[in-house]
Scaffold this motif. Structure first.
Motif, mmCIF file in Angstrom:
data_model
loop_
_atom_site.group_PDB
_atom_site.id
_atom_site.type_symbol
_atom_site.label_atom_id
_atom_site.label_comp_id
_atom_site.label_asym_id
_atom_site.label_seq_id
_atom_site.Cartn_x
_atom_site.Cartn_y
_atom_site.Cartn_z
ATOM 1 N N PHE A 30 -15.552 1.608 12.692
ATOM 2 C CA PHE A 30 -14.262 1.006 12.957
ATOM 3 C C PHE A 30 -13.361 2.082 11.982
ATOM 4 C CE2 PHE A 30 -11.104 -0.728 9.933
ATOM 5 C CZ PHE A 30 -10.356 -1.685 10.762
ATOM 6 N N ASP A 31 -12.119 2.045 12.925
ATOM 7 C CA ASP A 31 -10.839 3.371 12.703
ATOM 8 C C ASP A 31 -9.803 2.589 13.871
ATOM 9 O OD1 ASP A 31 -11.691 6.690 11.687
ATOM 10 O OD2 ASP A 31 -9.481 6.038 13.367
ATOM 11 N N VAL A 32 -8.712 2.644 13.012
ATOM 12 C CA VAL A 32 -7.424 2.447 13.759
ATOM 13 C C VAL A 32 -6.946 3.314 14.672
ATOM 14 C CG1 VAL A 32 -5.754 4.529 11.893
ATOM 15 C CG2 VAL A 32 -4.922 2.000 12.861
ATOM 16 N N ALA A 33 -7.213 4.754 14.944
ATOM 17 C CA ALA A 33 -7.592 5.525 16.235
ATOM 18 C C ALA A 33 -8.210 4.689 17.258
ATOM 19 C CB ALA A 33 -7.968 6.804 15.898
ATOM 20 N N THR B 46 -11.345 -1.097 16.556
ATOM 21 C CA THR B 46 -10.539 -0.993 16.436
ATOM 22 C C THR B 46 -9.253 -1.586 15.692
ATOM 23 O OG1 THR B 46 -10.735 0.349 18.322
ATOM 24 C CG2 THR B 46 -8.070 0.277 17.032
ATOM 25 N N GLY B 47 -8.846 -1.404 14.236
ATOM 26 C CA GLY B 47 -8.126 -1.739 13.633
ATOM 27 C C GLY B 47 -8.011 -0.881 12.071
ATOM 28 N N ASP B 48 -7.508 -1.561 11.320
ATOM 29 C CA ASP B 48 -6.847 -0.488 9.982
ATOM 30 C C ASP B 48 -7.433 -0.977 8.763
ATOM 31 O OD1 ASP B 48 -5.327 -0.246 7.868
ATOM 32 O OD2 ASP B 48 -3.085 -0.490 8.871
ATOM 33 N N VAL B 49 -7.529 -0.745 7.819
ATOM 34 C CA VAL B 49 -8.874 -0.683 6.896
ATOM 35 C C VAL B 49 -8.284 -1.026 5.796
ATOM 36 C CG1 VAL B 49 -8.540 1.325 5.097
ATOM 37 C CG2 VAL B 49 -10.958 -0.222 6.392
ATOM 38 N N SER B 50 -6.330 -1.276 5.659
ATOM 39 C CA SER B 50 -6.285 -2.126 4.638
ATOM 40 C C SER B 50 -5.807 -3.370 5.192
ATOM 41 C CB SER B 50 -4.549 -1.353 4.596
ATOM 42 O OG SER B 50 -3.645 -1.139 5.418
ATOM 43 N N VAL B 51 -6.000 -3.904 6.037
ATOM 44 C CA VAL B 51 -5.753 -5.414 6.557
ATOM 45 C C VAL B 51 -7.426 -6.200 6.948
ATOM 46 C CG1 VAL B 51 -4.731 -7.206 9.157
ATOM 47 C CG2 VAL B 51 -3.486 -4.426 8.274
ATOM 48 N N ALA C 106 -3.078 1.424 0.356
ATOM 49 C CA ALA C 106 -3.690 0.838 1.156
ATOM 50 C C ALA C 106 -4.567 1.539 1.499
ATOM 51 C CB ALA C 106 -2.109 0.335 2.257
ATOM 52 N N VAL C 107 -4.826 2.671 2.107
ATOM 53 C CA VAL C 107 -5.588 3.222 3.433
ATOM 54 C C VAL C 107 -6.634 3.634 2.032
ATOM 55 C CG1 VAL C 107 -6.681 4.890 4.673
ATOM 56 C CG2 VAL C 107 -4.405 4.200 5.495
ATOM 57 N N ASN C 108 -6.719 4.641 1.309
ATOM 58 C CA ASN C 108 -7.485 4.908 0.262
ATOM 59 C C ASN C 108 -8.620 3.951 -0.894
ATOM 60 O OD1 ASN C 108 -7.486 7.228 1.405
ATOM 61 N ND2 ASN C 108 -5.463 8.316 0.120
ATOM 62 N N VAL C 109 -7.462 2.477 -1.239
ATOM 63 C CA VAL C 109 -7.670 2.098 -2.347
ATOM 64 C C VAL C 109 -8.387 0.711 -2.045
ATOM 65 C CG1 VAL C 109 -7.254 1.543 -4.602
ATOM 66 C CG2 VAL C 109 -7.021 3.241 -4.361
#
Ligand SMILES: NC(=O)c1ccc[n+]([C@@H]2O[C@H](COP(=O)([O-])OP(=O)(O)OC[C@H]3O[C@@H](n4cnc5c(N)ncnc54)[C@H](O)[C@@H]3O)[C@@H](O)[C@H]2O)c1
Length: 254
Positions: free
Chosen positions: A39-42, A62-67, A114-117
Protein backbone atom coordinates in the motif's frame (compact mmCIF):
# COMPACT_ATOMS: atom_id res chain seq x y z
CA UNK A 1 19.86 -18.52 4.89
CA UNK A 2 18.07 -19.08 8.20
CA UNK A 3 15.27 -16.67 7.33
CA UNK A 4 14.42 -18.35 3.99
CA UNK A 5 10.70 -19.01 3.61
CA UNK A 6 9.95 -18.15 7.25
CA UNK A 7 6.73 -16.43 6.14
CA UNK A 8 5.39 -19.25 3.97
CA UNK A 9 1.58 -19.17 4.01
CA UNK A 10 1.43 -15.80 5.76
CA UNK A 11 -0.01 -12.56 4.38
CA UNK A 12 1.32 -9.14 5.38
CA UNK A 13 -0.03 -5.65 4.66
CA UNK A 14 2.84 -3.18 4.21
CA UNK A 15 2.28 0.60 4.12
CA UNK A 16 4.84 2.84 2.47
CA UNK A 17 5.66 -0.15 0.28
CA UNK A 18 6.69 1.73 -2.86
CA UNK A 19 10.00 3.15 -1.63
CA UNK A 20 12.84 2.80 0.85
CA UNK A 21 12.31 0.56 3.87
CA UNK A 22 8.77 -0.46 2.87
CA UNK A 23 9.88 -1.51 -0.58
CA UNK A 24 12.84 -3.48 0.79
CA UNK A 25 10.48 -5.13 3.27
CA UNK A 26 7.99 -6.03 0.53
CA UNK A 27 10.56 -7.70 -1.72
CA UNK A 28 12.13 -9.46 1.29
CA UNK A 29 8.77 -10.80 2.51
CA UNK A 30 8.01 -12.10 -0.99
CA UNK A 31 11.40 -13.87 -1.03
CA UNK A 32 10.61 -15.31 2.38
CA UNK A 33 7.37 -16.88 1.18
CA UNK A 34 4.71 -14.33 2.20
CA UNK A 35 1.82 -12.87 0.26
CA UNK A 36 2.03 -9.08 0.44
CA UNK A 37 -0.52 -6.30 0.05
CA UNK A 38 1.68 -3.33 -0.83
CA UNK A 39 0.00 0.00 0.00
CA UNK A 40 1.35 3.43 -0.91
CA UNK A 41 0.25 6.87 -2.06
CA UNK A 42 2.79 6.85 -4.94
CA UNK A 43 1.03 5.04 -7.80
CA UNK A 44 3.99 5.34 -10.20
CA UNK A 45 6.43 3.73 -7.76
CA UNK A 46 3.92 0.98 -6.93
CA UNK A 47 3.71 0.23 -10.66
CA UNK A 48 7.52 -0.08 -10.75
CA UNK A 49 7.39 -2.46 -7.79
CA UNK A 50 4.73 -4.52 -9.53
CA UNK A 51 6.93 -4.71 -12.63
CA UNK A 52 9.98 -5.75 -10.63
CA UNK A 53 8.44 -8.15 -8.11
CA UNK A 54 4.90 -8.79 -9.36
CA UNK A 55 3.27 -12.22 -9.28
CA UNK A 56 0.39 -14.00 -7.63
CA UNK A 57 1.79 -13.23 -4.15
CA UNK A 58 1.78 -9.44 -4.59
CA UNK A 59 -1.22 -7.10 -4.65
CA UNK A 60 -0.68 -3.35 -4.85
CA UNK A 61 -3.17 -0.77 -3.58
CA UNK A 62 -2.75 2.97 -4.15
CA UNK A 63 -4.01 5.19 -1.34
CA UNK A 64 -3.31 7.63 1.45
CA UNK A 65 -2.75 5.99 4.81
CA UNK A 66 -4.48 8.85 6.60
CA UNK A 67 -7.74 8.28 4.67
CA UNK A 68 -10.03 5.64 6.16
CA UNK A 69 -11.59 4.58 2.84
CA UNK A 70 -8.14 4.04 1.27
CA UNK A 71 -6.90 1.98 4.20
CA UNK A 72 -10.07 -0.11 4.01
CA UNK A 73 -9.25 -0.86 0.33
CA UNK A 74 -5.94 -2.43 1.38
CA UNK A 75 -7.67 -4.40 4.15
CA UNK A 76 -10.40 -5.58 1.76
CA UNK A 77 -7.82 -6.53 -0.89
CA UNK A 78 -6.01 -8.73 1.64
CA UNK A 79 -9.25 -10.41 2.67
CA UNK A 80 -10.55 -10.86 -0.89
CA UNK A 81 -7.27 -12.09 -2.41
CA UNK A 82 -5.64 -14.04 0.41
CA UNK A 83 -8.52 -14.72 2.83
CA UNK A 84 -7.14 -12.29 5.43
CA UNK A 85 -3.76 -11.32 6.84
CA UNK A 86 -1.43 -12.23 9.68
CA UNK A 87 0.88 -9.23 9.74
CA UNK A 88 0.80 -5.46 9.39
CA UNK A 89 3.89 -3.30 8.89
CA UNK A 90 3.26 0.42 9.37
CA UNK A 91 6.20 1.85 7.43
CA UNK A 92 4.75 4.89 5.57
CA UNK A 93 6.09 8.15 6.95
CA UNK A 94 7.16 11.69 6.17
CA UNK A 95 9.63 14.01 7.86
CA UNK A 96 9.03 17.63 8.85
CA UNK A 97 11.87 19.63 7.25
CA UNK A 98 13.44 19.91 10.75
CA UNK A 99 11.05 22.75 11.61
CA UNK A 100 11.40 23.83 15.28
CA UNK A 101 8.32 24.63 17.41
CA UNK A 102 8.34 28.42 17.07
CA UNK A 103 8.49 28.24 13.25
CA UNK A 104 5.87 25.53 12.87
CA UNK A 105 2.83 26.06 10.62
CA UNK A 106 -0.43 24.16 11.07
CA UNK A 107 -0.19 22.40 7.70
CA UNK A 108 3.16 20.79 8.52
CA UNK A 109 1.93 19.65 11.96
CA UNK A 110 -1.31 18.23 10.55
CA UNK A 111 0.34 16.42 7.61
CA UNK A 112 3.11 14.90 9.73
CA UNK A 113 0.58 13.65 12.29
CA UNK A 114 -1.88 12.48 9.60
CA UNK A 115 0.69 10.23 7.91
CA UNK A 116 2.83 9.16 10.89
CA UNK A 117 0.18 8.80 13.63
CA UNK A 118 -3.37 8.79 12.23
CA UNK A 119 -2.27 6.41 9.46
CA UNK A 120 -1.03 3.65 11.79
CA UNK A 121 -4.10 4.18 13.98
CA UNK A 122 -6.37 3.47 10.98
CA UNK A 123 -4.46 0.42 9.73
CA UNK A 124 -4.05 -0.99 13.25
CA UNK A 125 -7.74 -0.59 14.07
CA UNK A 126 -8.80 -2.55 10.99
CA UNK A 127 -6.11 -5.20 11.41
CA UNK A 128 -7.04 -5.79 15.06
CA UNK A 129 -10.65 -6.36 14.15
CA UNK A 130 -9.50 -9.26 12.01
CA UNK A 131 -6.64 -10.49 14.21
CA UNK A 132 -9.07 -10.78 17.15
CA UNK A 133 -11.33 -13.03 15.12
CA UNK A 134 -8.37 -15.16 14.01
CA UNK A 135 -6.76 -15.23 17.45
CA UNK A 136 -3.37 -14.22 16.06
CA UNK A 137 -1.50 -11.39 14.38
CA UNK A 138 1.65 -9.28 14.48
CA UNK A 139 2.05 -5.55 13.98
CA UNK A 140 5.37 -3.79 13.49
CA UNK A 141 5.51 0.00 13.56
CA UNK A 142 8.41 2.04 12.26
CA UNK A 143 9.38 4.99 14.44
CA UNK A 144 12.81 6.63 14.44
CA UNK A 145 15.65 7.79 16.62
CA UNK A 146 13.36 10.85 16.89
CA UNK A 147 11.04 8.71 19.03
CA UNK A 148 13.76 8.44 21.67
CA UNK A 149 15.29 11.91 21.89
CA UNK A 150 14.65 15.54 21.02
CA UNK A 151 17.65 15.97 18.78
CA UNK A 152 16.90 13.88 15.70
CA UNK A 153 14.04 15.72 13.95
CA UNK A 154 11.85 18.79 14.04
CA UNK A 155 9.07 19.41 16.57
CA UNK A 156 6.24 17.65 14.66
CA UNK A 157 8.28 14.60 13.59
CA UNK A 158 9.69 14.15 17.09
CA UNK A 159 6.23 14.39 18.69
CA UNK A 160 4.67 12.09 16.06
CA UNK A 161 7.33 9.39 16.40
CA UNK A 162 7.05 9.51 20.22
CA UNK A 163 3.31 8.91 19.69
CA UNK A 164 4.10 5.79 17.65
CA UNK A 165 5.84 4.33 20.73
CA UNK A 166 2.65 4.97 22.71
CA UNK A 167 0.51 3.31 20.03
CA UNK A 168 2.81 0.29 20.09
CA UNK A 169 2.82 -0.16 23.86
CA UNK A 170 -0.93 0.33 24.19
CA UNK A 171 -1.65 -2.38 21.61
CA UNK A 172 1.01 -4.72 23.01
CA UNK A 173 -0.47 -4.49 26.50
CA UNK A 174 -4.17 -4.60 25.61
CA UNK A 175 -3.92 -7.62 23.29
CA UNK A 176 -1.16 -9.67 24.93
CA UNK A 177 -3.66 -12.32 25.96
CA UNK A 178 -5.23 -12.49 22.52
CA UNK A 179 -2.31 -13.87 20.50
CA UNK A 180 -1.55 -10.44 19.02
CA UNK A 181 1.89 -8.84 19.19
CA UNK A 182 2.94 -5.26 18.49
CA UNK A 183 6.50 -3.95 18.35
CA UNK A 184 8.28 -0.86 17.08
CA UNK A 185 11.59 -0.47 15.24
CA UNK A 186 13.60 2.74 15.58
CA UNK A 187 16.06 2.97 12.68
CA UNK A 188 18.97 5.38 12.53
CA UNK A 189 20.03 6.76 9.15
CA UNK A 190 18.80 4.69 6.19
CA UNK A 191 19.50 5.35 2.53
CA UNK A 192 15.96 6.09 1.19
CA UNK A 193 13.85 8.82 -0.44
CA UNK A 194 12.78 10.24 2.94
CA UNK A 195 15.24 13.05 2.29
CA UNK A 196 12.64 14.92 0.26
CA UNK A 197 10.98 16.00 3.52
CA UNK A 198 14.29 16.13 5.37
CA UNK A 199 15.68 19.21 3.69
CA UNK A 200 15.85 21.85 6.46
CA UNK A 201 13.41 24.73 5.89
CA UNK A 202 15.45 27.15 7.98
CA UNK A 203 18.68 27.34 9.98
CA UNK A 204 17.45 27.48 13.60
CA UNK A 205 16.21 23.87 13.88
CA UNK A 206 19.01 22.15 11.99
CA UNK A 207 21.74 24.21 13.73
CA UNK A 208 20.53 22.86 17.10
CA UNK A 209 20.51 19.27 15.81
CA UNK A 210 23.83 19.20 13.97
CA UNK A 211 26.04 18.16 16.93
CA UNK A 212 23.86 15.06 17.44
CA UNK A 213 23.17 14.27 13.78
CA UNK A 214 26.95 14.24 13.15
CA UNK A 215 27.20 11.19 15.41
CA UNK A 216 24.64 9.06 13.58
CA UNK A 217 27.09 7.23 11.28
CA UNK A 218 26.70 6.27 7.63
CA UNK A 219 23.28 5.51 6.15
CA UNK A 220 22.55 1.80 5.83
CA UNK A 221 20.80 -0.12 3.06
CA UNK A 222 17.00 -0.30 3.60
CA UNK A 223 17.18 -4.10 3.64
CA UNK A 224 18.77 -3.86 7.11
CA UNK A 225 15.71 -2.41 8.90
CA UNK A 226 13.55 -4.57 6.59
CA UNK A 227 15.26 -7.68 7.98
CA UNK A 228 14.57 -6.54 11.54
CA UNK A 229 10.90 -5.88 10.74
CA UNK A 230 10.55 -9.25 9.01
CA UNK A 231 11.96 -11.01 12.07
CA UNK A 232 9.54 -9.21 14.39
CA UNK A 233 6.64 -10.24 12.15
CA UNK A 234 7.76 -13.88 12.17
CA UNK A 235 7.09 -16.73 14.60
CA UNK A 236 10.75 -16.50 15.67
CA UNK A 237 9.73 -13.41 17.66
CA UNK A 238 6.71 -15.18 19.20
CA UNK A 239 7.41 -13.93 22.75
CA UNK A 240 8.46 -10.42 21.74
CA UNK A 241 5.77 -7.78 22.15
CA UNK A 242 5.84 -4.17 23.32
CA UNK A 243 9.53 -4.01 22.37
CA UNK A 244 11.19 -0.80 21.23
CA UNK A 245 13.89 -2.21 18.99
CA UNK A 246 16.58 0.38 18.36
CA UNK A 247 18.31 -0.47 15.07
CA UNK A 248 20.58 2.53 14.66
CA UNK A 249 24.10 1.09 14.43
CA UNK A 250 24.85 2.26 17.98
CA UNK A 251 24.03 5.95 17.49
CA UNK A 252 21.71 6.06 20.51
CA UNK A 253 24.14 4.15 22.72
CA UNK A 254 26.39 7.18 23.08
N1 LIG B 1 15.34 6.91 6.06
C1 LIG B 1 15.69 7.10 7.31
O1 LIG B 1 16.83 7.50 7.60
C2 LIG B 1 14.71 6.81 8.41
C3 LIG B 1 15.17 6.84 9.72
C4 LIG B 1 14.29 6.58 10.76
C5 LIG B 1 12.98 6.29 10.49
N2 LIG B 1 12.53 6.25 9.20
C6 LIG B 1 11.12 5.93 8.98
O2 LIG B 1 11.04 4.89 8.05
C7 LIG B 1 9.77 4.93 7.41
C8 LIG B 1 9.95 4.72 5.92
O3 LIG B 1 10.61 5.82 5.36
P1 LIG B 1 11.75 5.68 4.26
O4 LIG B 1 12.98 6.17 4.88
O5 LIG B 1 11.72 4.33 3.66
O6 LIG B 1 11.30 6.82 3.24
P2 LIG B 1 10.74 6.78 1.75
O7 LIG B 1 10.32 8.19 1.47
O8 LIG B 1 11.73 6.16 0.84
O9 LIG B 1 9.45 5.85 1.85
C9 LIG B 1 8.27 6.28 2.49
C10 LIG B 1 7.08 5.77 1.67
O10 LIG B 1 5.89 6.18 2.36
C11 LIG B 1 4.98 6.61 1.36
N3 LIG B 1 4.00 7.53 1.91
C12 LIG B 1 4.20 8.82 2.31
N4 LIG B 1 3.05 9.36 2.70
C13 LIG B 1 2.10 8.40 2.54
C14 LIG B 1 0.70 8.36 2.75
N5 LIG B 1 0.04 9.44 3.19
N6 LIG B 1 0.03 7.23 2.49
C15 LIG B 1 0.68 6.13 2.01
N7 LIG B 1 2.00 6.10 1.77
C16 LIG B 1 2.70 7.23 2.05
C17 LIG B 1 5.84 7.30 0.30
O11 LIG B 1 5.16 7.42 -0.94
C18 LIG B 1 7.04 6.37 0.26
O12 LIG B 1 6.85 5.35 -0.70
C19 LIG B 1 9.14 6.26 7.80
O13 LIG B 1 8.14 6.04 8.79
C20 LIG B 1 10.29 7.04 8.38
O14 LIG B 1 9.87 8.00 9.33
C21 LIG B 1 13.37 6.50 8.15
Amino acid sequence: MAEALRHTGATVVVTGAASGIGRALTTRLLREGANVVAFDVAADKLAELEKEAGGAALVTVTGDVSVEADVRCAHDAAVATFGGYDGLANVAGVMDWFVPAHELDDDTWERVFAVNVTGPMRTTRLALDQFLRRGRGAIVNVASEAALRGAAGGFAYTAAKHAVLGQTKSVAWAYRGEGIRCNVVCPGAVDTNLGTSATPRGDFGIDKLRPVLRLRGPSVDPDQPAGTISWLLSAEAANVTGAVLVADGGWGAG
